[in-house]
Design a protein around this motif. Structure first.
Motif, PDB file in Angstrom:
ATOM      1  N   HIS A   1       0.862  -1.174   0.000  1.00 37.91           N
ATOM      2  CA  HIS A   1       0.000   0.000   0.000  1.00 37.91           C
ATOM      3  C   HIS A   1       0.904   1.232   0.000  1.00 37.91           C
ATOM      4  CE1 HIS A   1      -3.926  -1.797   1.786  1.00 37.91           C
ATOM      5  NE2 HIS A   1      -3.244  -2.729   1.138  1.00 37.91           N
ATOM      6  N   ILE A   2       0.577   2.194  -0.832  1.00 40.91           N
ATOM      7  CA  ILE A   2       1.258   3.485  -0.818  1.00 40.91           C
ATOM      8  C   ILE A   2       0.208   4.487  -0.348  1.00 40.91           C
ATOM      9  CG2 ILE A   2       2.603   5.177  -2.104  1.00 40.91           C
ATOM     10  CD1 ILE A   2       3.784   2.271  -2.072  1.00 40.91           C
ATOM     11  N   ALA A   3       0.447   5.046   0.829  1.00 45.51           N
ATOM     12  CA  ALA A   3      -0.507   5.968   1.452  1.00 45.51           C
ATOM     13  C   ALA A   3       0.214   7.266   1.796  1.00 45.51           C
ATOM     14  CB  ALA A   3      -1.105   5.327   2.700  1.00 45.51           C
ATOM     15  N   TYR A   4      -0.535   8.201   2.316  1.00 48.48           N
ATOM     16  CA  TYR A   4       0.017   9.507   2.672  1.00 48.48           C
ATOM     17  C   TYR A   4       0.092   9.622   4.188  1.00 48.48           C
ATOM     18  CZ  TYR A   4       0.706  14.571   2.692  1.00 48.48           C
ATOM     19  OH  TYR A   4       1.214  15.833   2.881  1.00 48.48           O
ATOM     20  N   HIS A   5       1.247  10.017   4.690  1.00 54.86           N
ATOM     21  CA  HIS A   5       1.449  10.187   6.131  1.00 54.86           C
ATOM     22  C   HIS A   5       1.310  11.673   6.453  1.00 54.86           C
ATOM     23  CE1 HIS A   5       3.180   9.963  10.102  1.00 54.86           C
ATOM     24  NE2 HIS A   5       3.168   8.641  10.006  1.00 54.86           N
ATOM     25  N   ILE A   6       0.209  12.046   7.092  1.00 57.34           N
ATOM     26  CA  ILE A   6      -0.084  13.465   7.344  1.00 57.34           C
ATOM     27  C   ILE A   6       0.970  14.112   8.236  1.00 57.34           C
ATOM     28  CG2 ILE A   6      -1.663  15.007   8.589  1.00 57.34           C
ATOM     29  CD1 ILE A   6      -3.957  13.576   7.375  1.00 57.34           C
ATOM     30  N   SER A   7       1.416  13.432   9.274  1.00 60.53           N
ATOM     31  CA  SER A   7       2.368  14.042  10.214  1.00 60.53           C
ATOM     32  C   SER A   7       3.689  14.398   9.555  1.00 60.53           C
ATOM     33  CB  SER A   7       2.640  13.106  11.390  1.00 60.53           C
ATOM     34  OG  SER A   7       1.459  12.872  12.107  1.00 60.53           O
ATOM     35  N   TYR A   8       4.162  13.549   8.653  1.00 59.50           N
ATOM     36  CA  TYR A   8       5.436  13.785   7.979  1.00 59.50           C
ATOM     37  C   TYR A   8       5.264  14.468   6.621  1.00 59.50           C
ATOM     38  CZ  TYR A   8       7.860  10.850  11.402  1.00 59.50           C
ATOM     39  OH  TYR A   8       8.389  10.326  12.556  1.00 59.50           O
ATOM     40  N   SER A   9       4.033  14.518   6.111  1.00 54.35           N
ATOM     41  CA  SER A   9       3.731  15.081   4.782  1.00 54.35           C
ATOM     42  C   SER A   9       4.533  14.406   3.677  1.00 54.35           C
ATOM     43  CB  SER A   9       3.980  16.598   4.761  1.00 54.35           C
ATOM     44  OG  SER A   9       3.166  17.245   5.704  1.00 54.35           O
ATOM     45  N   VAL A  10       4.563  13.081   3.723  1.00 57.95           N
ATOM     46  CA  VAL A  10       5.311  12.285   2.750  1.00 57.95           C
ATOM     47  C   VAL A  10       4.531  11.014   2.425  1.00 57.95           C
ATOM     48  CG1 VAL A  10       7.599  13.107   3.475  1.00 57.95           C
ATOM     49  CG2 VAL A  10       6.610  11.084   4.571  1.00 57.95           C
ATOM     50  N   PRO A  11       4.877  10.370   1.309  1.00 55.97           N
ATOM     51  CA  PRO A  11       4.285   9.053   1.038  1.00 55.97           C
ATOM     52  C   PRO A  11       4.838   8.025   2.017  1.00 55.97           C
ATOM     53  CG  PRO A  11       5.882   9.629  -0.659  1.00 55.97           C
ATOM     54  CD  PRO A  11       5.781  10.803   0.252  1.00 55.97           C
ATOM     55  N   LEU A  12       4.077   6.982   2.213  1.00 57.19           N
ATOM     56  CA  LEU A  12       4.462   5.914   3.133  1.00 57.19           C
ATOM     57  C   LEU A  12       4.201   4.587   2.439  1.00 57.19           C
ATOM     58  CD1 LEU A  12       5.260   5.258   6.142  1.00 57.19           C
ATOM     59  CD2 LEU A  12       2.813   5.108   6.591  1.00 57.19           C
ATOM     60  N   ILE A  13       5.180   3.701   2.463  1.00 58.66           N
ATOM     61  CA  ILE A  13       4.974   2.366   1.904  1.00 58.66           C
ATOM     62  C   ILE A  13       4.678   1.408   3.054  1.00 58.66           C
ATOM     63  CG2 ILE A  13       7.447   1.823   1.823  1.00 58.66           C
ATOM     64  CD1 ILE A  13       6.733   0.223  -0.770  1.00 58.66           C
ATOM     65  N   CYS A  14       3.486   0.813   2.982  1.00 59.20           N
ATOM     66  CA  CYS A  14       3.024  -0.148   3.978  1.00 59.20           C
ATOM     67  C   CYS A  14       2.912  -1.500   3.273  1.00 59.20           C
ATOM     68  CB  CYS A  14       1.635   0.232   4.488  1.00 59.20           C
ATOM     69  SG  CYS A  14       1.457   1.911   5.092  1.00 59.20           S
ATOM     70  N   PHE A  15       3.214  -2.561   3.988  1.00 62.05           N
ATOM     71  CA  PHE A  15       3.083  -3.870   3.354  1.00 62.05           C
ATOM     72  C   PHE A  15       2.857  -4.962   4.384  1.00 62.05           C
ATOM     73  CE2 PHE A  15       7.512  -3.274   4.252  1.00 62.05           C
ATOM     74  CZ  PHE A  15       8.034  -4.512   4.567  1.00 62.05           C
ATOM     75  N   LYS A  16       2.235  -6.028   3.902  1.00 60.24           N
ATOM     76  CA  LYS A  16       2.063  -7.257   4.671  1.00 60.24           C
ATOM     77  C   LYS A  16       2.646  -8.374   3.831  1.00 60.24           C
ATOM     78  CE  LYS A  16      -2.009  -5.916   7.267  1.00 60.24           C
ATOM     79  NZ  LYS A  16      -3.358  -6.280   7.705  1.00 60.24           N
ATOM     80  N   VAL A  17       3.139  -9.411   4.493  1.00 59.24           N
ATOM     81  CA  VAL A  17       3.737 -10.540   3.793  1.00 59.24           C
ATOM     82  C   VAL A  17       3.177 -11.827   4.396  1.00 59.24           C
ATOM     83  CG1 VAL A  17       5.879 -11.629   3.053  1.00 59.24           C
ATOM     84  CG2 VAL A  17       5.883  -9.202   3.614  1.00 59.24           C
TER      85      VAL A  17
END
Length: 168
Positions: free
Chosen positions: A66-82
């Motif tokens: 998942h590529i989401a937006y991190h409001i606190s850092y104002s940057v994209p965030l890569i989230c993943f499960k395996v």
């Protein structure tokens, strides 16, 4: 140059990724959670063979990125499960054994955080360094999210096709 990405710019970038993915039939999907300021994210599932570098042990796993937006850092965030083939999830420690970043501190590189949109635990690349990583692309790339993913994706076994990079 500011290394922050607005929610609006992030949303445009991920919509552009999905447009390229649709042409390639690469599997990225746009998701939205209504009523959430940063409610857009993209996701993709793929099956890969992971090898432990020291033991030469292979394991077939399914990644959900998942590529989401991190409001606190104002940057994209890569989230993943395996998941392993038996359906069990890999823990952070198990996943680290398949990683080649042995010189890095695992907990400075990877962490488990709540997904910024879904509020569920996911493994993530730590967002505090994302600002440093994305800054060189801000103002120089048509899609800084793709540029950033081309750098950080390989650390989580996510490699982008050349067609995405051509859009930068």
């Amino acid at each position: 140059m500011d290394a922050h990405l607005s929610v609006e710019d992030f949303t445009k970038c991920i919509k552009d990724i999905v447009a390229v993915s649709d042409q390639l039939m690469d599997g990225w999907m746009l998701n939205e959670k209504k009523g959430n300021q940063n409610g857009y994210y993209i996701s993709k599932r793929c099956t890969k063979n992971l090898t432990k570098p020291d033991d030469n042990i292979n394991v077939m796993v399914t990644f959900e990125y998942h590529i989401a937006y991190h409001i606190s850092y104002s940057v994209p965030l890569i989230c993943f499960k395996v998941w392993k083939q038996d359906g069990s999830m890999l823990s952070l420690e198990e996943y680290w054994k398949f990683n080649t970043l042995k010189d890095s501190n695992m907990y400075d590189t990877l962490t488990q955080l709540d997904h910024p949109v879904l509020c569920q635990p996911f493994l993530t690349l730590h967002p505090c360094r994302t600002q440093e990583t994305i800054q060189p692309f801000m103002g120089h790339s048509k899609n800084p999210v793709v540029s950033w993913l081309s750098v950080v994706g390989p650390f989580v076994h996510l490699n982008l096709l050349q067609e995405y990079l051509n859009s930068c």
